[in-house]
Scaffold this active site. Structure first.
Site, mmCIF file in Angstrom:
data_model
loop_
_atom_site.group_PDB
_atom_site.id
_atom_site.type_symbol
_atom_site.label_atom_id
_atom_site.label_comp_id
_atom_site.label_asym_id
_atom_site.label_seq_id
_atom_site.Cartn_x
_atom_site.Cartn_y
_atom_site.Cartn_z
ATOM 1 C CD GLN A 109 38.184 -66.696 44.902
ATOM 2 O OE1 GLN A 109 39.186 -66.512 44.235
ATOM 3 N NE2 GLN A 109 37.467 -67.814 44.811
ATOM 4 N NE ARG A 118 46.378 -69.242 43.962
ATOM 5 C CZ ARG A 118 45.555 -68.296 43.509
ATOM 6 N NH1 ARG A 118 45.888 -67.010 43.623
ATOM 7 N NH2 ARG A 118 44.413 -68.620 42.929
ATOM 8 N N GLY A 142 37.808 -72.395 36.586
ATOM 9 C CA GLY A 142 37.746 -72.014 37.990
ATOM 10 C C GLY A 142 38.366 -70.651 38.195
ATOM 11 C CD GLU A 164 34.189 -69.398 40.383
ATOM 12 O OE1 GLU A 164 33.737 -69.860 41.457
ATOM 13 O OE2 GLU A 164 35.351 -69.623 39.982
ATOM 14 C CD GLU A 193 32.936 -80.886 35.628
ATOM 15 O OE1 GLU A 193 33.763 -81.390 36.399
ATOM 16 O OE2 GLU A 193 32.404 -79.766 35.845
ATOM 17 C CD GLU A 221 45.351 -72.293 42.621
ATOM 18 O OE1 GLU A 221 45.186 -73.545 42.669
ATOM 19 O OE2 GLU A 221 45.067 -71.537 43.551
ATOM 20 C CD GLU A 230 40.306 -77.712 47.212
ATOM 21 O OE1 GLU A 230 39.927 -77.131 46.172
ATOM 22 O OE2 GLU A 230 40.880 -77.120 48.146
#
Length: 486
Positions: A109, A118, A142, A164, A193, A221, A230
């Site tokens: 992280q 960013r 996320g 998360e 989901e 992000e 990804e």
């Protein structure tokens, strides 16, 4: 290179995990399992970040040389989707091992949090629009360490849901508490989901009575190498379709654009060629020693070994931090995403024949100090701006922000992905080299989070003073290569 002690346990842990899968146990990803598993995962697995670059090859992605031919270990669901959507427990366990686990590490992280391009872009997009965030319901897909969720709360949101999947959710709760916004931010651990927002409990108002469209602003992000690697865009789209208000909802980022351009990167390209040649020389010696010492001819495997090594050394894209002068022609857009309207089909990649996916570059040898074209590089930009689709006419207008991973934008942890040509294309003084072709980007069969990039192109040369379609001095053949974006 000295590796941390836990690195040496990683292959054993992977073997143990796969053994469980093979025996049919398919362990569920309990919190305890995720924690213990993640503790042994080196930061250089498959996720992005500065840590993805091994110290011995600072300009390369970490690539696994093992190809999973056994369908039991394919990192996708039976329907070909990312496992977090409709995968069984075995697929989800494999997806966690291959993808999510490194995001549970604070070290990983941190690599993204120190990417100041960013960080500044997201900070400007959120804190520069406090009038838009005021009293809004926000979802952060996320959330990782939770920093975007904290900013959303500080910008005036009345409720923020920070989603998360990994145990990083525990750290996010600590960050939320430490920054005094726990009354606004709720951290929910799980795949976006699968989770359900507490709509009734929190008294949220849906855009449609009894519906789930309760989110005003969705931030995420989600972008990977060359934007799509990804495949997290799938999760963002599904969350958008389930929770974001259709008429007034905002997506941040709002638009994303993919680019390619010819580049000079000869040091890395020649190094790859040298390593490939060295590996093949070593194979020849191996074949001879096995024949002379043990009486067995292994030469029959030479063709397959050569293909394997060529894919690894020559036909895999490379992470690069290119300089602006290494870009040899005006970049070309090959895909553009409107985050309010893009579909799951769009997220799968760049299909053969798409109009934007063609390129036609002129490289004037007299306008650059570089001696050749080494390959094509790909990168992306992300816009944070007001909606441009017809359905979003009533959505709030925002002050724009912008994120670029282009060579002229400075360092980002995404860098650029370079697909080196197998042979350099020389640039001759007084002449212009023309590169014409197309890009196709598709997910790999073994792993729905990884992509292959097919380049089809030809090159020609003409006098620089000659018209683009004028007299040709040299016309090369059509070339086609498929590159792994590992």
């Amino acid at each position: 290179q000295i590796l941390p002690p836990t690195f040496h346990l990683w292959p054993l842990l992977c073997m143990y995990h796969r053994l469980l899968l093979t025996l049919g146990f398919a362990p569920t990803l309990s919190s305890a399992f995720r924690s213990s598993f993640a503790a042994f995962v080196p930061a250089t697995v498959t996720t992005r970040g500065v840590a993805d670059r091994p110290a011995s090859h600072p300009s390369r992605n970490t690539r696994t040389r093992h190809k999973m031919s056994d369908e039991a270990f394919a990192n996708q669901s039976k329907s070909g989707e990312i496992p977090s959507y409709d995968g069984d427990e075995k697929a989800k366990a494999t997806d966690f091992a291959n993808y999510f686990c490194s995001y549970a590490q604070l070290y990983h992280q941190k690599q993204m949090l120190v990417d100041h391009n960013r960080m500044a872009s997201y900070h400007q997009a959120i804190m520069g629009n406090t009038d838009v965030f005021k009293d809004k319901v926000v979802m952060d897909v996320g959330t990782g360490s939770g920093i975007l969720a904290v900013w959303a709360a500080l910008a005036g949101a009345k409720k923020v849901y920070a989603i998360e999947y990994t145990d990083m959710a525990n750290h996010a709760r600590q960050v939320v508490e430490a920054n005094g916004v726990s009354d606004i931010v709720t951290v929910i651990q799980g795949a976006v989901e699968d989770i359900q927002l507490p709509i009734a409990e929190d008294g949220l108002e849906a855009e449609e009575d009894g519906g789930t469209l309760v989110v005003d602003i969705m931030v995420s992000e989600w972008m990977g190498y060359f934007l799509l690697r990804e495949s997290m865009l799938d999760s963002v789209i599904r969350a958008r379709d389930k929770y974001l208000k259709k008429k007034t909802g905002l997506m941040l980022p709002s638009h994303c654009t993919m680019y390619v351009a010819p580049v000079y990167d000869e040091d890395d390209r020649s190094q790859s060629v040298h390593e490939y040649s060295h590996t093949m020389d070593d194979w020849s010696e191996f074949v001879e020693s096995t024949r002379s010492l043990y009486g067995v001819n292994m030469g029959v495997l030479g063709k397959d070994f050569d293909r394997e090594q060529k894919e690894y050394y020559l036909l895999s894209s490379r992470w690069a931090e290119l300089g602006a002068t290494q870009v040899l022609a005006e970049p070309k857009v090959v895909k553009a995403y409107d985050m309010s309207t893009c579909t799951l089909e769009d997220s799968r990649g760049i299909a053969h024949g798409e109009e934007m996916a063609t390129f036609d570059f002129d490289v004037d040898a007299d306008s650059t100090d570089e001696e050749c074209v080494s390959g094509l590089a790909g990168w992306f930009t992300s816009d944070f701006k007001s909606r441009t689709d017809e359905g979003g006419a009533d959505a709030p207008k925002i002050n724009p922000a912008f994120l670029s991973t282009a060579p002229d934008a400075g360092y980002t942890h995404w860098g650029q992905q370079v697909m080196h040509f197998l042979a350099k294309t020389p640039l001759l003084q007084g002449e212009t080299t023309r590169l014409q072709g197309s890009v196709e980007l598709m997910r790999t069969k073994e792993n729905a989070r990884l992509y292959n990039c097919r380049l089809r192109f030809s090159n020609s040369r003409r006098k620089t003073a000659e018209a683009k379609d004028g007299n040709i001095l040299m016309q090369g053949p059509n070339v086609e290569h498929v590159y792994q974006i590992p």
